[in-house]
Design an enzyme around this catalytic site. Structure first.
Site, PDB file in Angstrom:
ATOM      1  N   LYS A 170     -23.277   3.083 -48.842  1.00  0.00           N
ATOM      2  CA  LYS A 170     -21.674   3.271 -48.421  1.00  0.00           C
ATOM      3  C   LYS A 170     -21.559   2.567 -47.141  1.00  0.00           C
ATOM      4  O   LYS A 170     -21.963   3.423 -46.100  1.00  0.00           O
ATOM      5  CB  LYS A 170     -21.207   4.669 -48.650  1.00  0.00           C
ATOM      6  CG  LYS A 170     -19.682   4.773 -48.925  1.00  0.00           C
ATOM      7  CD  LYS A 170     -18.801   4.083 -48.243  1.00  0.00           C
ATOM      8  CE  LYS A 170     -18.594   4.680 -46.650  1.00  0.00           C
ATOM      9  NZ  LYS A 170     -17.628   4.129 -45.679  1.00  0.00           N
ATOM     10  N   GLY A 201     -15.931   1.578 -49.741  1.00  0.00           N
ATOM     11  CA  GLY A 201     -14.934   2.739 -49.868  1.00  0.00           C
ATOM     12  C   GLY A 201     -14.936   3.515 -48.384  1.00  0.00           C
ATOM     13  O   GLY A 201     -15.403   3.123 -47.457  1.00  0.00           O
ATOM     14  N   GLY A 203     -14.611   6.444 -45.907  1.00  0.00           N
ATOM     15  CA  GLY A 203     -15.676   7.622 -45.353  1.00  0.00           C
ATOM     16  C   GLY A 203     -15.372   8.906 -46.016  1.00  0.00           C
ATOM     17  O   GLY A 203     -16.043   9.365 -46.779  1.00  0.00           O
ATOM     18  N   PRO A 204     -14.215   9.500 -45.737  1.00  0.00           N
ATOM     19  CA  PRO A 204     -13.590  10.691 -46.285  1.00  0.00           C
ATOM     20  C   PRO A 204     -13.609  10.681 -47.922  1.00  0.00           C
ATOM     21  O   PRO A 204     -13.706  11.978 -48.473  1.00  0.00           O
ATOM     22  CB  PRO A 204     -12.224  10.881 -45.859  1.00  0.00           C
ATOM     23  CG  PRO A 204     -12.079  10.016 -44.731  1.00  0.00           C
ATOM     24  CD  PRO A 204     -12.847   8.757 -44.947  1.00  0.00           C
ATOM     25  N   GLY A 207     -17.764   8.170 -48.846  1.00  0.00           N
ATOM     26  CA  GLY A 207     -18.840   8.669 -48.082  1.00  0.00           C
ATOM     27  C   GLY A 207     -19.347  10.175 -48.433  1.00  0.00           C
ATOM     28  O   GLY A 207     -20.164  10.628 -48.498  1.00  0.00           O
ATOM     29  N   GLU A 245     -28.416   9.473 -36.913  1.00  0.00           N
ATOM     30  CA  GLU A 245     -28.227   8.634 -35.557  1.00  0.00           C
ATOM     31  C   GLU A 245     -26.879   8.717 -35.266  1.00  0.00           C
ATOM     32  O   GLU A 245     -26.086   8.042 -35.916  1.00  0.00           O
ATOM     33  CB  GLU A 245     -28.964   7.336 -35.658  1.00  0.00           C
ATOM     34  CG  GLU A 245     -29.217   6.524 -34.555  1.00  0.00           C
ATOM     35  CD  GLU A 245     -28.281   5.619 -33.859  1.00  0.00           C
ATOM     36  OE1 GLU A 245     -27.497   6.142 -33.128  1.00  0.00           O
ATOM     37  OE2 GLU A 245     -28.026   4.415 -34.377  1.00  0.00           O
ATOM     38  N   CYS A 279     -24.044   2.531 -29.613  1.00  0.00           N
ATOM     39  CA  CYS A 279     -24.299   3.773 -29.183  1.00  0.00           C
ATOM     40  C   CYS A 279     -25.333   4.013 -28.122  1.00  0.00           C
ATOM     41  O   CYS A 279     -25.480   5.211 -27.558  1.00  0.00           O
ATOM     42  CB  CYS A 279     -24.661   4.592 -30.460  1.00  0.00           C
ATOM     43  SG  CYS A 279     -26.061   3.879 -31.306  1.00  0.00           S
ATOM     44  N   GLU A 371     -18.346   9.417 -25.137  1.00  0.00           N
ATOM     45  CA  GLU A 371     -18.725   8.286 -25.646  1.00  0.00           C
ATOM     46  C   GLU A 371     -17.407   7.221 -25.770  1.00  0.00           C
ATOM     47  O   GLU A 371     -16.614   7.735 -26.357  1.00  0.00           O
ATOM     48  CB  GLU A 371     -19.349   8.299 -26.765  1.00  0.00           C
ATOM     49  CG  GLU A 371     -19.993   6.804 -27.480  1.00  0.00           C
ATOM     50  CD  GLU A 371     -20.890   7.051 -28.612  1.00  0.00           C
ATOM     51  OE1 GLU A 371     -21.943   6.422 -28.655  1.00  0.00           O
ATOM     52  OE2 GLU A 371     -20.282   7.701 -29.347  1.00  0.00           O
TER      53      GLU A 371
END
Length: 464
Positions: A170, A201, A203-204, A207, A245, A279, A371
């Site tokens: 995904k 698709g 995430g909510p 995922g 990660e 990141c 971040e």
């Protein structure tokens, strides 16, 4: 841009279960370039069932044959590198040269490394009167981010395939076209039906359905720490393995004897690459008090070379642009000295943010702790080596970092005391065989090399 209007499941492109779509926007000009299906739990279930059906055959495939298929995949990615680069530039906004060298080039190296590992890895060991087998975990649910759309896919799928696992991917909703190109490459490379499956698709929806699916044995996720916590909690409740990660707030520590100009210029380049959307970027530059102002001046000169729309691309979407500009405003509000850049948009169109440098940043400021994920460098002052170590480790994250010193031995001695998973020594080069992953809230597990392959294996011992 070419886009498929279905999901890649069981070796074929199939219509999505629903009719909703996701608009893919070019962040450089804010124009819609394609639409892809917004997958549902029904699509995810179909993909997982296909992966489960393909698993016994792929797990039983000799490692040398798996290696050959991964090698073929590498060759297809290399042959289609220009198309991949253009697609990444269109949906992520990265300058074309960066897309060619990093976004298209790096995955070829990583895929090649796993083709070699699959052929040479010791999947069977002898210990005394025991034989130990390292066997594939099973079906992997891979959830990847938008910042390195192809690299993150390859860094999960290649080791999973090498281990003998099957995969449902995904990808991030901002960069699904690159994922569709990867699915085409997997088919062209001759992967058996169901070994690799793709569901685009949100995430909510998609995922979450993938992370929660009872027939997924391992969830490999790269993204925010907040979402990683949710996935970890879901997986823990099901006693399911995870590889996470997550975020980072890496320190670029410049010790007194280091080459200051090289350290500053390299540090600024590290943050500006990919518009700061990395990141592991060294967003906190730590400099001793005696050379602090010289470092600030050097950083100001360096960042001037990164012109938005030329060497620096836009951020991925309007939400990310607003978020980063908000952090810049917060830095000014909390008293940091704005040396370069600022919150104003540098171009009238596109989700651009001005490359920004802050001085007089203290460890408790928001821009030193959270971040930002944009082209923003914070320069902090330290009094002595102990103070530098305290500042470097004063974060909930521990993903990466850098140390510069008069010689490697001095830098290594400092790096060994840093609470972080990967440290570059005096500008050390990227190594696709070295494990990448974090301490603390930067994640669980490792990617790349043999350590990355081990994430997808489970252990069985037979006693004689």
């Amino acid at each position: 841009m070419k886009a498929h209007d279905g999901m890649y499941i069981g070796g074929a492109w199939r219509p999505a279960a629903g009719t909703d779509t996701i608009a893919v926007v070019n962040p450089a000009d804010e124009q819609v370039i394609a639409h892809v299906p917004a997958g549902t739990a029904e699509d995810v279930d179909a993909a997982v069932r296909a992966a489960r059906a393909a698993f016994p055959g792929w797990a039983a495939t000799p490692p040398a044959e798996r290696a050959a298929r991964i090698g073929a995949l590498r060759d297809v990615l290399a042959a289609r590198a220009e198309e991949i680069a253009e697609t990444v530039t269109a949906e992520l906004g990265a300058p074309l040269k960066l897309s060619q060298t990093v976004h298209a080039g790096l995955p070829v190296l990583v895929a090649g490394s796993y083709a070699e590992l699959a052929a040479t890895y010791a999947f069977e060991e002898r210990h005394g009167n025991s034989t130990v087998f390292l066997e594939p975990v099973g079906v992997v649910g891979a959830i990847t981010p938008w910042n390195y759309p192809l690299h993150q896919i390859v860094a999960k799928v290649a080791p999973a395939l090498a281990a003998g696992c099957t995969v449902v991917l995904k990808p991030a909703e901002d960069t699904p076209l690159t994922a569709q190109l990867f699915a085409e490459a997997a088919e062209e490379a001759g992967l058996p039906a169901g070994v690799f499956n793709l569901v685009t698709g949100l995430g909510p929806v998609a995922g979450q359905a993938l992370a929660e699916h009872a027939d997924v044995d391992l969830v490999s996720f790269t993204g925010s720490t907040a979402v990683g916590r949710q996935i970890g909690a879901t997986a823990g409740g099901a006693v399911k393995r995870v590889a996470l990660e997550l975020g980072g707030k890496s320190a670029n520590v410049i010790l007194p004897g280091a080459d200051l100009a090289k350290a500053v210029n390299t540090g600024v380049a590290n943050v500006m690459s990919n518009s700061g959307q990395t990141c592991s970027a060294w967003t906190r530059m730590l400099v001793d008090a005696d050379r602090y102002e010289e470092a600030v001046a050097l950083a100001s000169q360096a960042v001037a070379r990164y012109v938005p729309g030329e060497r620096v691309g836009p951020l991925v979407n309007a939400k990310q642009q607003a978020r980063v500009r908000g952090y810049i405003e917060k830095g000014i509000e909390e008293g940091a000295r704005l040396v370069a850049g600022g919150p104003e948009a540098p171009l009238p169109t596109g989700y651009y943010v001005s490359p920004t440098v802050f001085a007089d940043v203290t460890p408790e400021m928001t821009i030193a702790r959270e971040e930002i994920f944009g082209p923003v460098v914070s320069i902090l002052k330290y009094e002595d080596e102990a103070d530098a170590l305290r500042i470097a480790n004063d974060t909930v994250y521990g993903l990466a970092g850098a140390v510069w010193a008069a010689d490697d031995a001095e830098a290594v001695a400092f790096a060994r005391r840093m609470d972080t998973g990967q440290v570059d020594i005096n500008g050390g080069r990227f190594n696709p065989l070295a494990p990448f992953g974090g301490y603390k809230q930067s994640g669980v597990g490792r990617e790349l090399g043999a350590h990355g392959l081990a994430e997808y294996l489970q252990t069985k011992s037979l006693q004689f």
